[in-house]
Design a protein around this motif. Structure first.
Motif, PDB file in Angstrom:
ATOM      1  N   PRO A 219       0.778  -1.068   0.141  1.00 63.53           N
ATOM      2  CA  PRO A 219      -0.144   0.037  -0.070  1.00 63.53           C
ATOM      3  C   PRO A 219       0.774   1.505  -0.044  1.00 63.53           C
ATOM      4  N   VAL A 220       0.589   2.041  -0.957  1.00 61.42           N
ATOM      5  CA  VAL A 220       1.295   3.451  -0.899  1.00 61.42           C
ATOM      6  C   VAL A 220       0.297   4.639  -0.851  1.00 61.42           C
ATOM      7  N   ILE A 221       0.573   5.610  -0.240  1.00 60.32           N
ATOM      8  CA  ILE A 221      -0.308   6.675  -0.227  1.00 60.32           C
ATOM      9  C   ILE A 221       0.632   8.109  -1.121  1.00 60.32           C
ATOM     10  N   ASP A 222      -0.008   8.431  -1.868  1.00 60.92           N
ATOM     11  CA  ASP A 222       0.822   9.917  -2.843  1.00 60.92           C
ATOM     12  C   ASP A 222       0.031  10.857  -2.450  1.00 60.92           C
ATOM     13  N   CYS A 223       0.686  12.020  -1.747  1.00 57.24           N
ATOM     14  CA  CYS A 223       0.162  13.275  -1.463  1.00 57.24           C
ATOM     15  C   CYS A 223       0.674  14.424  -2.130  1.00 57.24           C
ATOM     16  N   ASN A 224       1.514  14.011  -3.383  1.00 56.25           N
ATOM     17  CA  ASN A 224       2.312  14.951  -3.924  1.00 56.25           C
ATOM     18  C   ASN A 224       1.453  15.923  -5.061  1.00 56.25           C
ATOM     19  N   ASN A 225       1.847  16.901  -5.592  1.00 51.87           N
ATOM     20  CA  ASN A 225       1.190  17.802  -6.380  1.00 51.87           C
ATOM     21  C   ASN A 225       2.290  18.126  -7.577  1.00 51.87           C
ATOM     22  N   PRO A 226       2.085  17.554  -8.959  1.00 52.13           N
ATOM     23  CA  PRO A 226       3.176  18.010  -9.905  1.00 52.13           C
ATOM     24  C   PRO A 226       2.693  19.480 -10.469  1.00 52.13           C
ATOM     25  N   VAL A 227       2.654  20.518  -9.786  1.00 48.43           N
ATOM     26  CA  VAL A 227       2.203  21.609 -10.310  1.00 48.43           C
ATOM     27  C   VAL A 227       3.304  22.819 -10.282  1.00 48.43           C
ATOM     28  N   GLU A 228       3.815  23.253 -11.342  1.00 56.17           N
ATOM     29  CA  GLU A 228       4.798  24.282 -11.427  1.00 56.17           C
ATOM     30  C   GLU A 228       4.167  25.485 -11.200  1.00 56.17           C
ATOM     31  N   THR A 229       4.728  26.552 -10.421  1.00 54.17           N
ATOM     32  CA  THR A 229       4.186  27.831 -10.018  1.00 54.17           C
ATOM     33  C   THR A 229       4.533  28.984 -10.710  1.00 54.17           C
ATOM     34  N   ASP A 230       4.984  28.821 -12.010  1.00 52.64           N
ATOM     35  CA  ASP A 230       4.949  29.897 -13.106  1.00 52.64           C
ATOM     36  C   ASP A 230       3.469  30.414 -13.542  1.00 52.64           C
ATOM     37  N   ARG A 231       2.976  29.299 -14.077  1.00 52.65           N
ATOM     38  CA  ARG A 231       1.494  29.245 -14.668  1.00 52.65           C
ATOM     39  C   ARG A 231       0.628  28.659 -13.716  1.00 52.65           C
ATOM     40  N   PHE A 232       1.009  27.881 -12.707  1.00 51.39           N
ATOM     41  CA  PHE A 232       0.201  27.020 -11.996  1.00 51.39           C
ATOM     42  C   PHE A 232      -0.546  25.911 -12.821  1.00 51.39           C
ATOM     43  N   THR A 233       0.377  25.174 -13.563  1.00 51.77           N
ATOM     44  CA  THR A 233      -0.178  23.957 -14.355  1.00 51.77           C
ATOM     45  C   THR A 233       0.295  22.707 -13.960  1.00 51.77           C
ATOM     46  N   LEU A 234      -0.143  21.461 -14.373  1.00 51.92           N
ATOM     47  CA  LEU A 234       0.383  20.349 -14.144  1.00 51.92           C
ATOM     48  C   LEU A 234       1.685  19.994 -15.161  1.00 51.92           C
ATOM     49  N   THR A 235       2.769  19.369 -14.424  1.00 51.46           N
ATOM     50  CA  THR A 235       3.816  19.052 -15.289  1.00 51.46           C
ATOM     51  C   THR A 235       3.628  17.487 -15.852  1.00 51.46           C
ATOM     52  N   THR A 236       2.701  17.067 -15.433  1.00 51.15           N
ATOM     53  CA  THR A 236       2.673  15.597 -15.878  1.00 51.15           C
ATOM     54  C   THR A 236       2.030  15.470 -17.353  1.00 51.15           C
ATOM     55  N   THR A 237       1.972  14.409 -17.940  1.00 52.54           N
ATOM     56  CA  THR A 237       1.473  14.172 -19.307  1.00 52.54           C
ATOM     57  C   THR A 237      -0.158  14.535 -19.237  1.00 52.54           C
ATOM     58  N   PRO A 238      -0.902  15.001 -20.001  1.00 50.36           N
ATOM     59  CA  PRO A 238      -2.199  15.371 -20.112  1.00 50.36           C
ATOM     60  C   PRO A 238      -3.027  14.247 -19.885  1.00 50.36           C
ATOM     61  N   GLY A 239      -3.877  14.328 -19.182  1.00 56.62           N
ATOM     62  CA  GLY A 239      -4.843  12.987 -18.683  1.00 56.62           C
ATOM     63  C   GLY A 239      -4.169  12.167 -17.746  1.00 56.62           C
ATOM     64  N   ARG A 240      -2.737  12.241 -17.350  1.00 58.73           N
ATOM     65  CA  ARG A 240      -2.177  11.119 -16.684  1.00 58.73           C
ATOM     66  C   ARG A 240      -1.837  11.706 -15.418  1.00 58.73           C
ATOM     67  N   ALA A 241      -2.021  10.942 -14.186  1.00 56.69           N
ATOM     68  CA  ALA A 241      -1.649  11.698 -12.894  1.00 56.69           C
ATOM     69  C   ALA A 241      -0.444  11.157 -12.473  1.00 56.69           C
ATOM     70  N   MET A 242       0.163  11.829 -11.576  1.00 54.89           N
ATOM     71  CA  MET A 242       1.562  11.425 -10.986  1.00 54.89           C
ATOM     72  C   MET A 242       1.269  10.291 -10.094  1.00 54.89           C
ATOM     73  N   ALA A 243      -0.125   9.895  -9.581  1.00 51.57           N
ATOM     74  CA  ALA A 243      -0.176   8.708  -8.684  1.00 51.57           C
ATOM     75  C   ALA A 243      -0.112   7.439  -9.717  1.00 51.57           C
ATOM     76  N   GLU A 244      -0.610   7.649 -10.847  1.00 54.71           N
ATOM     77  CA  GLU A 244      -0.395   6.560 -11.767  1.00 54.71           C
ATOM     78  C   GLU A 244       0.846   6.264 -12.245  1.00 54.71           C
ATOM     79  N   ASP A 245       1.782   7.350 -12.326  1.00 52.10           N
ATOM     80  CA  ASP A 245       3.169   7.202 -12.726  1.00 52.10           C
ATOM     81  C   ASP A 245       3.832   6.424 -11.556  1.00 52.10           C
ATOM     82  N   ILE A 246       3.430   6.790 -10.197  1.00 49.39           N
ATOM     83  CA  ILE A 246       4.245   6.291  -9.048  1.00 49.39           C
ATOM     84  C   ILE A 246       3.794   4.843  -8.976  1.00 49.39           C
ATOM     85  N   GLU A 247       2.625   4.503  -9.282  1.00 44.15           N
ATOM     86  CA  GLU A 247       2.267   3.050  -9.105  1.00 44.15           C
ATOM     87  C   GLU A 247       2.793   2.110 -10.163  1.00 44.15           C
TER      88      GLU A 247
END
Length: 213
Positions: free
Chosen positions: A84-112
């Motif tokens: 069991p793994v809990i992911d509390c992270n946010n792949p968010v850059e703080t220039d434009r406050f957008t996600l850094t991950t592939t569109p439609g893909r969550a960091m949680a899925e990448d970790i899994e």
């Protein structure tokens, strides 16, 4: 429960402090050994290398800045496979406050995919100052904590750990919903950066104008 904290920053500190108070046994890993050891002492636990902490854990919390995620996953290796793994992270850059991950893909899925663990996304929508509240309550009501994941065991453990904080768990679906939690976090983080109080980040009513009844 044996909880492995993979990361020794503010989120690991805030959540770990509450879980230690609830009687859980904790072990901490961090990129800076001294910082991990200091947090472990505070929590009444011990520190170790990433792979060692992952092996120790009944459930692991990954709590690192997104920039450090590749390093962290490399250090963990296959020690979380099937766990069991809990992911509390946010792949968010703080220039434009957008996600850094592939569109439609969550960091949680990448970790899994990278760890082979059973991942639940949780605890990513609030600032650490909220998690430091004992308990997090607003208008005398407990904070509702959304979480998502596919594995029943990990969901059950996450439910327990949310309850241990004095919060109300809210399961919102499978891990595919993690993308939506991360996208929501981008909005929350943008509000925090523009000066909103972490405790009232959604209280966006402009009090200078009358509110229609």
């Amino acid at each position: 429960m044996r909880i492995g904290l993979l990361g020794a920053g503010s989120m690991a500190d805030a959540l770990g402090t509450r879980w230690a108070a609830a009687g859980h046994e904790l072990m901490v890993a961090g990129r800076t050994r001294d910082k991990a050891e200091a947090l472990a002492r505070k929590l009444g636990g011990r520190a170790g290398a990433f792979r060692e902490v992952a092996s120790f854990a009944d459930v692991a919390l990954i709590a690192v800045l997104y920039q450090g995620m590749p390093y962290t996953l490399t250090q963990i290796g296959n020690a979380l496979r099937g766990k069991p793994v809990i992911d509390c992270n946010n792949p968010v850059e703080t220039d434009r406050f957008t996600l850094t991950t592939t569109p439609g893909r969550a960091m949680a899925e990448d970790i899994e995919q990278a760890t082979g663990g059973h991942v639940v996304k949780a605890f990513n929508l609030c600032h650490t100052r909220v998690w430091e509240m004992t308990p997090p309550r607003f208008d005398h009501r407990p904070l509702v904590v959304p979480y998502c994941g596919d594995d029943p065991t990990t969901r059950t453990l996450t439910h327990t750990l949310i309850t241990d904080l004095g919060c109300t768990p809210l399961h919102i679906g499978g891990l595919e919903q993690a993308h939506h939690l991360e996208a929501m976090a981008a909005i929350v983080i943008s509000l925090l950066f523009t000066g909103h109080d972490p405790h009232t980040v959604f209280n966006l009513v402009d009090t200078t104008e009358p509110v229609a009844s």
